[in-house]
Design an enzyme around this catalytic site. Structure first.
Site, PDB file in Angstrom:
ATOM      1  N   ILE A 180       0.922  -1.398   0.086  1.00 36.63           N
ATOM      2  CA  ILE A 180       0.011   0.050   0.019  1.00 36.63           C
ATOM      3  C   ILE A 180       0.902   1.153  -0.078  1.00 36.63           C
ATOM      4  O   ILE A 180       1.885   1.402   0.854  1.00 36.63           O
ATOM      5  CB  ILE A 180      -0.936  -0.064   1.277  1.00 36.63           C
ATOM      6  CG1 ILE A 180      -1.792  -1.433   1.207  1.00 36.63           C
ATOM      7  CG2 ILE A 180      -1.776   1.214   1.274  1.00 36.63           C
ATOM      8  CD1 ILE A 180      -2.653  -1.331   2.464  1.00 36.63           C
ATOM      9  N   HIS A 181       0.713   2.153  -0.871  1.00 33.03           N
ATOM     10  CA  HIS A 181       1.496   3.474  -1.149  1.00 33.03           C
ATOM     11  C   HIS A 181       0.604   4.757  -0.965  1.00 33.03           C
ATOM     12  O   HIS A 181      -0.418   4.418  -1.396  1.00 33.03           O
ATOM     13  CB  HIS A 181       2.437   3.127  -2.072  1.00 33.03           C
ATOM     14  CG  HIS A 181       3.407   2.092  -2.362  1.00 33.03           C
ATOM     15  ND1 HIS A 181       4.525   2.229  -1.413  1.00 33.03           N
ATOM     16  CD2 HIS A 181       3.360   0.894  -2.635  1.00 33.03           C
ATOM     17  CE1 HIS A 181       5.403   0.865  -1.691  1.00 33.03           C
ATOM     18  NE2 HIS A 181       4.633   0.183  -2.274  1.00 33.03           N
ATOM     19  N   ARG A 182       1.272   5.915  -1.005  1.00 31.97           N
ATOM     20  CA  ARG A 182       0.692   7.090  -1.002  1.00 31.97           C
ATOM     21  C   ARG A 182       0.478   7.569  -2.432  1.00 31.97           C
ATOM     22  O   ARG A 182       1.525   7.570  -3.091  1.00 31.97           O
ATOM     23  CB  ARG A 182       1.654   7.989  -0.176  1.00 31.97           C
ATOM     24  CG  ARG A 182       0.880   9.501  -0.235  1.00 31.97           C
ATOM     25  CD  ARG A 182       1.592  10.176   1.096  1.00 31.97           C
ATOM     26  NE  ARG A 182       2.614  10.913   0.312  1.00 31.97           N
ATOM     27  CZ  ARG A 182       3.730  11.548   1.292  1.00 31.97           C
ATOM     28  NH1 ARG A 182       3.783  11.378   2.242  1.00 31.97           N
ATOM     29  NH2 ARG A 182       4.642  12.399   0.577  1.00 31.97           N
ATOM     30  N   GLU A 244       3.051 -11.260  -0.805  1.00 28.51           N
ATOM     31  CA  GLU A 244       2.308 -11.106   0.687  1.00 28.51           C
ATOM     32  C   GLU A 244       1.196 -11.749   0.250  1.00 28.51           C
ATOM     33  O   GLU A 244       0.347 -11.978   1.315  1.00 28.51           O
ATOM     34  CB  GLU A 244       2.403  -9.850   1.186  1.00 28.51           C
ATOM     35  CG  GLU A 244       3.917  -9.440   1.776  1.00 28.51           C
ATOM     36  CD  GLU A 244       4.580  -8.816   0.845  1.00 28.51           C
ATOM     37  OE1 GLU A 244       5.646  -8.376   1.026  1.00 28.51           O
ATOM     38  OE2 GLU A 244       4.282  -8.948  -0.429  1.00 28.51           O
ATOM     39  N   GLU A 300      -0.067  11.460   8.116  1.00 27.42           N
ATOM     40  CA  GLU A 300       0.552  10.166   7.914  1.00 27.42           C
ATOM     41  C   GLU A 300       0.510   9.440   9.347  1.00 27.42           C
ATOM     42  O   GLU A 300      -0.230  10.148  10.231  1.00 27.42           O
ATOM     43  CB  GLU A 300       1.943  10.461   7.544  1.00 27.42           C
ATOM     44  CG  GLU A 300       2.236  10.673   6.071  1.00 27.42           C
ATOM     45  CD  GLU A 300       1.826   9.400   5.104  1.00 27.42           C
ATOM     46  OE1 GLU A 300       1.654   8.508   5.686  1.00 27.42           O
ATOM     47  OE2 GLU A 300       2.252   9.558   3.821  1.00 27.42           O
TER      48      GLU A 300
END
Length: 502
Positions: A180-182, A244, A300
């Site tokens: 999961i990334h921004r 994963e 964040e």
């Protein structure tokens, strides 16, 4: 108007969780775990502003509510036939329901799942995630009009995809990874992507860029919570080349089904609500806040708004596919949702590494909410003999190796409830002396989003991103254990006096 189902919590009512919709169906059977609203909400700052009060918890700005319910917004300003779900993994109790495991044993469950992976499979059937197709080449295609990606605060760099499961493959070995990334929506068909240094997809991107090739990437939004949690494992527990999705397969006892994308040579999660197909472009960079000039990115996990980045890689979107009446999935950034998704894999990684080095001594770990699931771990250690004195500190050193972004470790004895902050702080007040029980390790890399990791904060920090890692040993010296026995109360059956007591 908020509505909350009042179904009885019975086994018969509990659906099997395989995707987002079945997860929501389960929550509707559990009192206090789900609310929804038909009042129109603006995705620009308002949606996250509402959930801050309802159930964000964690490191979110106060006032907030810990262990509040998951929430679904049914009417999104500017969008039709799409709803937004937030806070699905926002309490450890909810995650325990999704994974059918006691809350205090979740780290152990994930540790075991890493050891028994079930690899994803490619489905040959039509995927519900591709029921509706929008091609970037179509007239009128615009991510900003298709997808209700929220801005979590009014100073965000733009709308963000915060719960996109990014899937890509090594251009040389063809091994795949999901994380999961921004992701910030920059234009009608472009996203910026911030990759924390060391992430596997960044390795794939750099390999492709060295070959002057784009890297195909899919972004699956709205999936089984087991996938959202499994995707948050990091090295060394899941080294380069470890998919994963196989952990999620183990958690469910069956393989995650994938589907071939329509416009790129990559796969996506077949049961997702929404899939974005695109390519990470080689040697193309964009300033993250080019549309707002705020200098800010988004909130964040430590509870602060991250600084916008000057030169981020760009995803050129080729298509968006989705279910009929899809559900968008988002999170506020800081909060208990991040704690659980990042923290439970952290616990599993520490349990695994310490367990292999000194079996039976580390009883449990809690990646504490105050550290966003990453910066603080409370470790419950049992000393069986005088020879175990000092091993608790070795266990803490191993924890830093198991999860390099960890900053602080608090060590406690077996009689301390690591999930009760009052109990942990009690141990610190009565079983800790700062001059002999504090161990510092300066000049070590940690997580780049900790705002105190700058030379201006401490002369021992040579460059941004370095930190002083600290162990707080709140365990009783073995030879003094008889002086530190807690008062023992009689065991009784409280339900004799209060039948409804829980």
């Amino acid at each position: 108007m908020l509505t909350q189902p009042l179904q009885e919590d019975t086994v018969e009512n509990k659906p099997t969780v395989r995707d987002l919709r079945s997860a929501l169906a389960l929550l509707k059977t559990l009192p206090g775990e789900y609310v929804e609203t038909d009042t129109e909400v603006d995705p620009h700052a308002e949606l996250s502003g509402v959930y801050r009060y309802v159930g964000a918890g964690g490191t979110c700005q106060r006032p907030t509510r810990k262990n509040g319910p998951a929430m679904v917004f049914n009417k999104i300003k500017g969008f039709h036939d799409i709803s937004v779900a937030i806070g699905i993994n926002g309490s450890r109790k909810r995650v325990s329901h999704f994974l059918n495991c006691p809350p205090e044993r979740l780290g152990h469950l994930l540790k075991d799942s890493v050891q028994s992976p079930i690899q994803p499979v490619l489905t040959t059937e039509k995927a519900v995630a591709q029921d509706v197709v929008h091609l970037a080449s179509d007239a009128g295609f615009d991510l900003r009009k298709l997808l209700p990606a929220p801005t979590n605060t009014e100073e965000d760099a733009g709308p963000y995809i915060t719960m996109g499961l990014c899937y890509a493959s090594d251009p040389e070995t063809h091994e795949s990874d999901i994380t999961i990334h921004r992701l910030c929506v920059q234009s009608r068909d472009e996203l910026s992507m911030w990759l924390t240094p060391g992430r596997h997809i960044d390795t794939f991107r750099m390999k492709a860029e060295a070959l002057d090739q784009p890297l195909p990437i899919s972004i699956s939004i709205g999936v089984d919570p087991a996938i959202e949690i499994a995707a948050c494992f990091e090295p060394p527990t899941t080294p380069l080349g470890f998919d994963e999705l196989s952990i999620a397969g183990s958690l469910r006892g069956q393989a995650v089904e994938m589907v071939n994308c329509l416009t790129i040579n990559e796969k996506a999660i077949a049961h997702a609500e929404i899939i974005i197909e695109g390519e990470l472009l080689p040697n193309v960079r964009v300033r993250e806040d080019q549309n707002t000039n705020t200098g800010r990115a988004m909130p964040e996990f430590p509870g602060y708004t991250g600084e916008s980045k000057d030169a981020l890689p760009v995803i050129k979107v080729k298509a968006v596919t989705h279910r009929h009446n899809p559900i968008w999935r988002t999170t506020v950034g800081p909060g208990e949702e991040h704690v659980n998704m990042a923290g439970i894999p952290t616990e599993a990684s520490i349990l695994d590494m310490v367990g292999r080095a000194m079996p039976g001594k580390l009883l449990n770990v809690f990646a504490h909410s105050a550290g966003g699931g990453k910066l603080l771990a409370v470790m419950q250690f049992k000393k069986f003999s005088p020879a175990d004195e000092g091993r608790q500190r070795q266990a803490a050193l191993l924890a830093f190796s198991a999860f390099p972004e960890l900053k602080h470790v608090i060590l406690v004895d077996e009689d301390v409830d690591i999930f009760d902050s009052d109990d942990v702080l009690w141990a610190m007040q009565t079983r800790y002396q700062g001059d002999v029980d504090t161990i510092t390790i300066p000049g070590v890399r940690c997580h780049p989003l900790d705002p105190s990791q700058v030379p201006e904060y401490s002369p021992g920090i040579l460059q941004q991103g370095m930190s002083c890692k600290t162990i707080f040993d709140c365990t009783v010296p073995f030879h003094l254990k008889h002086h530190f026995e807690r008062s023992k109360f009689k065991d009784v059956d409280v339900k004799r006096f209060l039948p409804d007591f829980e």
